[in-house]
Design an enzyme around this catalytic site. Sequence first.
Site, PDB file in Angstrom:
ATOM      1  N   ASP A 206      64.295  23.492  47.532  1.00 36.11           N
ATOM      2  CA  ASP A 206      64.666  22.122  47.825  1.00 36.11           C
ATOM      3  C   ASP A 206      63.503  21.388  48.484  1.00 36.11           C
ATOM      4  OD1 ASP A 206      66.597  20.069  47.995  1.00 36.11           O
ATOM      5  OD2 ASP A 206      68.114  21.611  48.289  1.00 36.11           O
ATOM      6  N   ASP A 293      72.107  14.766  44.048  1.00 37.15           N
ATOM      7  CA  ASP A 293      73.193  15.724  43.832  1.00 37.15           C
ATOM      8  C   ASP A 293      74.339  15.164  42.993  1.00 37.15           C
ATOM      9  OD1 ASP A 293      71.591  17.115  45.477  1.00 37.15           O
ATOM     10  OD2 ASP A 293      73.095  17.507  47.018  1.00 37.15           O
TER      11      ASP A 293
END
Length: 648
Positions: A206, A293
Amino acid sequence: MSVEHRRHGLRDNIGTGRWSLKIACLLATAALAVSGMARAGDPLAPTGKWSANTDGHAATPPMGWNSWNAFFTDMDEEKVLASARKIVESGLAAKGYRYVNLDEGWWERRRQDGRMLVRTEKFPSARTADGATSFRPFTDRLHAMGLKAGLYSDLGRNTCAQAYMPHEPNLPRGGVAEREVGLYGNIDRDIRLYFAEWGFDYIKIDGCGLRAYGEGSGPVKSGRYRALAPLLDLETVGRSDIPAVRGMFDEVKASLIRHNPDGDFLLSLCIWGSANVRSWGKDVGNISRTSDDIGPDWSRMLVNFDTAAKRALYAHPGSWNDPDMLFVGKGDFDENHLTEARSHFALWAIINAPLLIGSDLRKTPRVLMDVFGNADLIAVNQDPGGHQAVVAFDSSDAQVFVKTLTGGDKAVALLNRSSRPIKATITSGHLKFRDDAPVLITDLWTGKSTSFMREMTVTVAPRETLVFRANGRHRLDRAAYLSELPGLVNPAVDGVTDPQADPTIHRNVAPGGGTHGTGPRPIYAGWGGAQADATPFGRELQIGGRRYGEGIGVLANSRLEVRNPGYDRLTVNVGVDDSAGDADRTVTFAIYGDGRLLATSAGLRRGAPAQALEVKTVGIKLLELVARAPGAINERLPVAWGNAVFWF
Ligand code: GLA
């Protein structure tokens, strides 16, 4: 001999003086002619090499399960292993679901000597007598079940949940330094631990640590985290430090290669399309996130889908677009919304997205297990050719996507994005099949087959995606349009110099966010990048007044690498696209085979008729298609490789 001399061995034979200078000039001129005006350090110079990533283990898109959408940080060993058991017992493993991936929530802290510790109260099998903790028993369990194991980290010092979900359980504990669990400053140490010592096979990395911890940010002001000047900016490409971010991922990749001598690793980049990763992620990682997301709601799923759906040329065996994990099982995609659940799955399958289940499999009802287990759709996704579907019809309500399968069949999906039923027509033309021969199609949800001549009209329910396998007679005999084979084409240099927000990406209201503030900003999603059967800005290809239904559209000053799996010939009509804003600049098109110039065009301007080029490709492994326009503003100069056809 110095490296320089070895590289330029010629120099040893050339003395000093006027003659030698003349010879050197002649040689240089000859070299330029052979390479088609290529200069050293020139990104358009042919390399003879495929530059998209082939390291790691992703010949087809990864399939498996990830803890995040099911549990967020509230995960533990039992929950994960229960899902793993279900994957095996339900037969999903036998159908290709392999990876069981831990997302955020596994860590305890970083020890003073730098070693990462596992949260053993959640993963009891990681306890060791000396307190050093080890995930090895856990990965051994998964491996013994025939599965593979994935882990999660961050490129920065700190993580997403630390910044954005401070009240979630299982955040790292201890002092400021102990809570620095990301890779920053520890890349090789951590990768060695996770892969060589603990035996993981997959890592998702990430980027929140490079984004959310600037001086004056909430997490830093809280006193709980050290500041790190942001290297990533989600909204503006120009505010990201692209070389720094890419350099760190390169380092991760080098570590992965070092600590996985068998090459069995998978690198998942998760920087949500920021830092222009859309142009280089394919060269570094195995999958690369194209958006923020996903959420368990229809419009958010569409946003994520949109960011990857028109990037067919940027996906290949070894490197895939990743619109995020599946949310089948929750919200708009639960068992009460089977239409939406099936749509979501079918769309991910046809664009070669990773199929990573994000549902708590202990509780997933049979009907949804059957969605994951649709063997025909899995076969579409896992087709070895690796050709992502290409848009064949586009509108705000209805879209048609067509994917070339090995052996010549096509998969076709008809998506109804809207909330009313629509009539949709599939034509032989969408499939690039002849319209005087029957097309046999099989519905991949019902298994029912039927055939049509020329076209077939169906009703598509609100939010439904009908998906078929189609068999027909190809419009060309013993040949294929290059735009049908996007997995063979790599836009090594796509000419985008001014990344602009993509007007075709749907924007949605964040769930729970309401309409406070000014709303989501348009994002850069690859607008202006190379396209199959369209210009980089989505128009029909047209050169000198003639339209081309097939071809590759790209900006000037670009270099496309094209793998040749054994075709004998390539024919193409090249020219500046009529949609170009620049009527004055001249573009020269050149085709190289394994680094050698095979054909070149005259200098062509907007409005000039296309020039036909034909090259023999027998024995050639890699073609490079270069469009060169010195000094051009590329965005004003879309060019077309019209009617590009590979022939046997
Ligand atoms: C980011 C990622 C998600 C998930 C979370 C974990 O938001 O995009 O997929 O991994 O972090 O905190």
